[in-house]
Scaffold this motif. Structure first.
Motif, PDB file in Angstrom:
ATOM      1  N   GLU A 237      24.054  50.038  32.572  1.00 50.72           N
ATOM      2  CA  GLU A 237      25.146  50.380  31.654  1.00 50.72           C
ATOM      3  C   GLU A 237      24.617  50.551  30.231  1.00 50.72           C
ATOM      4  OE1 GLU A 237      29.069  51.031  30.177  1.00 50.72           O
ATOM      5  OE2 GLU A 237      28.187  51.192  32.183  1.00 50.72           O
ATOM      6  N   LYS A 238      23.688  49.678  29.823  1.00 51.07           N
ATOM      7  CA  LYS A 238      23.119  49.799  28.477  1.00 51.07           C
ATOM      8  C   LYS A 238      22.289  51.070  28.358  1.00 51.07           C
ATOM      9  CE  LYS A 238      22.276  48.672  24.267  1.00 51.07           C
ATOM     10  NZ  LYS A 238      23.363  48.721  23.244  1.00 51.07           N
ATOM     11  N   ALA A 239      21.532  51.404  29.397  1.00 51.69           N
ATOM     12  CA  ALA A 239      20.748  52.644  29.383  1.00 51.69           C
ATOM     13  C   ALA A 239      21.666  53.856  29.232  1.00 51.69           C
ATOM     14  CB  ALA A 239      19.925  52.752  30.660  1.00 51.69           C
ATOM     15  N   HIS A 240      22.792  53.819  29.943  1.00 56.28           N
ATOM     16  CA  HIS A 240      23.753  54.928  29.869  1.00 56.28           C
ATOM     17  C   HIS A 240      24.342  55.039  28.458  1.00 56.28           C
ATOM     18  CE1 HIS A 240      27.751  56.826  31.347  1.00 56.28           C
ATOM     19  NE2 HIS A 240      26.875  57.768  31.070  1.00 56.28           N
ATOM     20  N   ARG A 241      24.693  53.893  27.872  1.00 59.69           N
ATOM     21  CA  ARG A 241      25.280  53.917  26.521  1.00 59.69           C
ATOM     22  C   ARG A 241      24.289  54.478  25.504  1.00 59.69           C
ATOM     23  NH1 ARG A 241      29.062  48.558  25.522  1.00 59.69           N
ATOM     24  NH2 ARG A 241      30.270  48.685  27.456  1.00 59.69           N
ATOM     25  N   TRP A 242      23.044  54.041  25.579  1.00 57.12           N
ATOM     26  CA  TRP A 242      22.044  54.527  24.631  1.00 57.12           C
ATOM     27  C   TRP A 242      21.807  56.034  24.811  1.00 57.12           C
ATOM     28  CZ3 TRP A 242      17.940  50.024  24.686  1.00 57.12           C
ATOM     29  CH2 TRP A 242      18.142  49.210  23.565  1.00 57.12           C
ATOM     30  N   THR A 243      21.814  56.484  26.063  1.00 58.27           N
ATOM     31  CA  THR A 243      21.620  57.909  26.331  1.00 58.27           C
ATOM     32  C   THR A 243      22.755  58.728  25.722  1.00 58.27           C
ATOM     33  OG1 THR A 243      20.453  57.407  28.397  1.00 58.27           O
ATOM     34  CG2 THR A 243      21.315  59.630  28.138  1.00 58.27           C
ATOM     35  N   LEU A 244      23.981  58.228  25.837  1.00 60.14           N
ATOM     36  CA  LEU A 244      25.121  58.928  25.245  1.00 60.14           C
ATOM     37  C   LEU A 244      25.019  58.993  23.718  1.00 60.14           C
ATOM     38  CD1 LEU A 244      28.080  57.538  27.416  1.00 60.14           C
ATOM     39  CD2 LEU A 244      26.997  59.786  27.562  1.00 60.14           C
ATOM     40  N   GLU A 245      24.268  58.065  23.125  1.00 65.30           N
ATOM     41  CA  GLU A 245      24.050  58.081  21.668  1.00 65.30           C
ATOM     42  C   GLU A 245      22.949  59.065  21.278  1.00 65.30           C
ATOM     43  OE1 GLU A 245      23.204  54.101  20.427  1.00 65.30           O
ATOM     44  OE2 GLU A 245      25.082  53.297  21.224  1.00 65.30           O
ATOM     45  N   GLY A 246      22.345  59.711  22.271  1.00 67.47           N
ATOM     46  CA  GLY A 246      21.310  60.693  21.982  1.00 67.47           C
ATOM     47  C   GLY A 246      19.906  60.146  22.013  1.00 67.47           C
ATOM     48  N   LYS A 247      19.728  58.925  22.463  1.00 67.08           N
ATOM     49  CA  LYS A 247      18.401  58.311  22.523  1.00 67.08           C
ATOM     50  C   LYS A 247      17.651  58.739  23.784  1.00 67.08           C
ATOM     51  CE  LYS A 247      19.122  54.048  19.855  1.00 67.08           C
ATOM     52  NZ  LYS A 247      20.359  54.393  19.166  1.00 67.08           N
ATOM     53  N   LYS A 248      16.345  58.829  23.662  1.00 67.52           N
ATOM     54  CA  LYS A 248      15.480  59.045  24.819  1.00 67.52           C
ATOM     55  C   LYS A 248      15.167  57.670  25.399  1.00 67.52           C
ATOM     56  CE  LYS A 248      11.031  60.922  26.325  1.00 67.52           C
ATOM     57  NZ  LYS A 248       9.734  61.519  25.896  1.00 67.52           N
ATOM     58  N   VAL A 249      15.717  57.393  26.586  1.00 67.14           N
ATOM     59  CA  VAL A 249      15.673  56.041  27.158  1.00 67.14           C
ATOM     60  C   VAL A 249      14.815  56.017  28.413  1.00 67.14           C
ATOM     61  CG1 VAL A 249      17.056  54.134  28.073  1.00 67.14           C
ATOM     62  CG2 VAL A 249      17.998  55.603  26.269  1.00 67.14           C
ATOM     63  N   GLY A 250      13.980  54.993  28.525  1.00 65.37           N
ATOM     64  CA  GLY A 250      13.216  54.760  29.743  1.00 65.37           C
ATOM     65  C   GLY A 250      13.685  53.476  30.413  1.00 65.37           C
ATOM     66  N   ILE A 251      13.861  53.520  31.733  1.00 68.02           N
ATOM     67  CA  ILE A 251      14.194  52.329  32.513  1.00 68.02           C
ATOM     68  C   ILE A 251      12.954  51.956  33.315  1.00 68.02           C
ATOM     69  CG2 ILE A 251      15.637  51.336  34.325  1.00 68.02           C
ATOM     70  CD1 ILE A 251      17.824  53.282  33.592  1.00 68.02           C
ATOM     71  N   ILE A 252      12.536  50.706  33.200  1.00 62.23           N
ATOM     72  CA  ILE A 252      11.274  50.301  33.813  1.00 62.23           C
ATOM     73  C   ILE A 252      11.417  48.921  34.454  1.00 62.23           C
ATOM     74  CG2 ILE A 252      10.333  49.229  31.715  1.00 62.23           C
ATOM     75  CD1 ILE A 252       7.626  50.612  32.442  1.00 62.23           C
ATOM     76  N   ALA A 253      10.723  48.725  35.566  1.00 64.94           N
ATOM     77  CA  ALA A 253      10.732  47.437  36.271  1.00 64.94           C
ATOM     78  C   ALA A 253       9.428  47.313  37.045  1.00 64.94           C
ATOM     79  CB  ALA A 253      11.933  47.345  37.215  1.00 64.94           C
ATOM     80  N   PHE A 254       9.192  46.163  37.613  1.00 64.85           N
ATOM     81  CA  PHE A 254       7.999  45.944  38.432  1.00 64.85           C
ATOM     82  C   PHE A 254       8.250  46.376  39.873  1.00 64.85           C
ATOM     83  CE2 PHE A 254       5.377  43.359  41.248  1.00 64.85           C
ATOM     84  CZ  PHE A 254       4.125  43.430  40.662  1.00 64.85           C
ATOM     85  N   ASN A 255       9.480  46.168  40.323  1.00 64.59           N
ATOM     86  CA  ASN A 255       9.823  46.337  41.737  1.00 64.59           C
ATOM     87  C   ASN A 255      10.339  47.749  42.018  1.00 64.59           C
ATOM     88  OD1 ASN A 255      11.073  46.200  44.279  1.00 64.59           O
ATOM     89  ND2 ASN A 255      11.490  44.024  44.034  1.00 64.59           N
ATOM     90  N   ARG A 256       9.662  48.463  42.908  1.00 65.95           N
ATOM     91  CA  ARG A 256      10.062  49.834  43.224  1.00 65.95           C
ATOM     92  C   ARG A 256      11.432  49.885  43.911  1.00 65.95           C
ATOM     93  NH1 ARG A 256       7.426  54.223  42.797  1.00 65.95           N
ATOM     94  NH2 ARG A 256       5.433  53.140  42.532  1.00 65.95           N
TER      95      ARG A 256
END
Length: 537
Positions: A237-256
């Protein structure tokens, strides 16, 4: 002695029914009885479902109709609202119909005439003012405020009824109970239970939005929370909100496996609303022309791959960098990985970073968090796992979460030596699908040490297709506990088949148990099962 309860361990269609049940049962005497989920066919009304019938020896019989969600009276009609919408309901009429059906059913089967019978409606999630409703007066409503005194209210209603006396037979409760037992549904429909639980959990999860609202002025936040607290949903949800603000967002984790959830959620969004990149840290290392190396070296105090990673990230062009990072399962990240992610921000000082992690799930070894100032926010509630499953974790964690999930199926235990656990778990899968009619796509079989032969075969053939199969929902999904971290299925069979030398047993068991949302079967050594049983009991 305890009152007669039938079924002995009831499974409820809705959590609101469980709330009413738990408010009343502790006050019943040893000569009283309670029945849940009665089903009978009445000549006038047809098929009838009754939430609860209580037999109180010195008062009589009372039928309870329960309605969950938000209940309101608009001056003429009763309105029930929940995540599925709003609708008119007629709880008083329904409760009276059920009362007459129970009374007539018993009268036809004994010689005591009409049983002294009454009715009441329960709204355990709402408070109701004195509404002057002729169909449902306030005195016949158990609402959220009066729920703790529900038993006294039942007694008072029965005491005020003088149309029929109590049966002269001293053992009338026992006789009436024998006739009611065949009507009690002893097995809950899995589809109904899963559907109700899913909607309940979904509502709790979406209430989490307010947390992001409260944290919106903070660019760097570390959200800590137990399993089932909604961290991954918040991360997306936070990634989506930042994207709507025009930010280039990366989502990253250890687990595939966890990232396949993020990718599926992303596919539901319009192209313009999608985060710029989703991948593991290993994927990112490759993307910048380096490597994160093999996990077998991750317990070394100094990361042998660190210098190469830093050299690669320092060569990144500004157009290849990000405005913000979302990091899920942040407890899995090595200390120097944080520096790499910081350097991959367009603005190292003010770029956004939201981290989500559980310090009690460090199954890949302990790691320290990032340097610099982060607002730390603590979640305390488990909103995903059933009450029974949440209880099963308590012997493995220092600070158990507050369980807010629904009541569901009891945890099942099957004793087995390590070397036989996978074979016995396969037998459980066969029973669940062939005899109890669970859909294979609702089930995951997780192992604590060795890969199941099916998992090994599928991953050797096509690892991408293997992870896609998790979301098609057609087959049982086979995985290790570590690989399934951050994910869930309604039903989990946990095969405790040993532990790797460098793993923390408690954290593996905690992680494995909390992958089950509604039903859990644990196959393993007696000493481990006994620890869990002591908490569940």
């Amino acid at each position: 002695m305890a009152p007669l309860i039938h079924p002995e361990n009831p499974t409820f269609r809705h959590n609101s029914e469980r709330q009413v049940y738990e408010a009343i049962v502790p006050h019943l005497g040893d000569e009283d009885a309670v029945f849940t989920n009665l089903e009978l066919t009445d000549a006038q009304s047809g098929d009838i479902e009754i939430d609860m019938v209580v037999l109180i020896k010195d008062r009589g019989c009372i039928v309870i109709e329960t309605k969950g969600g938000n209940i309101a009276f608009d001056g003429g009609n009763w309105i029930q609202s929940d995540p599925s919408g709003s609708r008119e309901i007629y709880p008083g009429l329904q409760a009276k119909k059920n009362m007459y059906a129970v009374r007539d059913y018993i009268r036809k089967r004994w010689s005591q005439g009409n049983l002294k019978t009454e009715w009441v409606v329960a709204f355990p999630n709402s408070n109701v003012a004195d509404n002057r409703s002729t169909e449902l007066p306030k005195v016949r409503i158990i609402d959220r405020e009066s729920l703790p005194n529900a038993y006294s209210q039942l007694r008072n209603i029965l005491a005020g009824q003088n149309n029929n006396p109590l049966p002269q037979l001293d053992s009338w409760v026992e006789v009436a109970a024998k006739h009611l037992i065949p009507l009690a549904s002893t097995e809950a429909d899995p589809e109904v239970v899963l559907g109700n639980n899913y909607e309940y959990i979904r509502e709790l999860t979406h209430q989490r939005k307010i947390i992001l609202d409260q944290l919106s002025d903070n660019q760097r936040v570390y959200v800590h929370g137990p399993a089932g607290s909604g961290k991954t949903w918040l991360a997306f949800e936070k990634a989506h909100r930042w994207t709507l603000e025009g930010k280039k967002v990366g989502i990253i984790a250890f687990n595939r496996g966890l990232l396949t959830y993020m990718q599926n959620k992303t596919s539901e969004l319009a192209e313009s609303e999608r985060p710029a990149w989703i991948g593991t840290f290993h994927d990112f290392a490759t993307k910048i022309g380096s490597t994160a190396g093999s996990p077998k070296f991750y317990r070394e105090p100094v990361d042998r791959y660190g210098p190469a990673l830093l050299e690669a990230v320092n060569k990144l062009k500004d157009e290849d960098k990000f405005d913000a990072w979302i990091v899920d399962e942040a407890q899995d990240f090595r200390p120097n990985w944080w520096e790499v992610l910081m350097l991959a921000l367009r603005n190292v000082e003010t770029g956004g970073m939201y981290l989500f992690g559980d310090d009690q799930q460090t199954v890949f070894g302990p790691n320290s968090g990032p340097q610099g100032f982060f607002t730390h926010f603590k979640l305390f509630e488990n909103i995903r796992n059933s009450q029974q499953i949440a209880k099963a974790t308590e012997s493995f964690v220092k600070q158990p979460a507050v369980a807010r999930g629904p009541h569901s199926f009891e945890v099942e235990f099957i004793e087995s030596a390590y070397e036989e656990a996978i074979e016995k778990a396969d037998d459980v899968i066969e029973k669940l699908t062939d005899k109890e009619y669970w859909r294979p796509g609702e089930i995951a079989l997780l192992t604590t040490m060795h890969q199941h032969p099916v998992q090994r075969e599928l991953t050797d053939s096509d690892r991408t297709l293997y992870w896609k199969s998790l979301w098609t929902g057609e087959d049982v999904f086979y995985c290790t506990v570590g690989g399934f971290k951050g994910l869930e299925r309604p039903v989990v069979v946990l095969a405790i088949d040993g532990f790797h030398e460098d793993t923390v047993e408690n954290e593996f068991l905690y992680t494995g148990i909390t992958r089950a949302r509604d039903r859990l079967v644990i196959v393993g050594p007696k000493e481990i099962l006994d620890r869990i049983k002591s908490k569940v009991a």
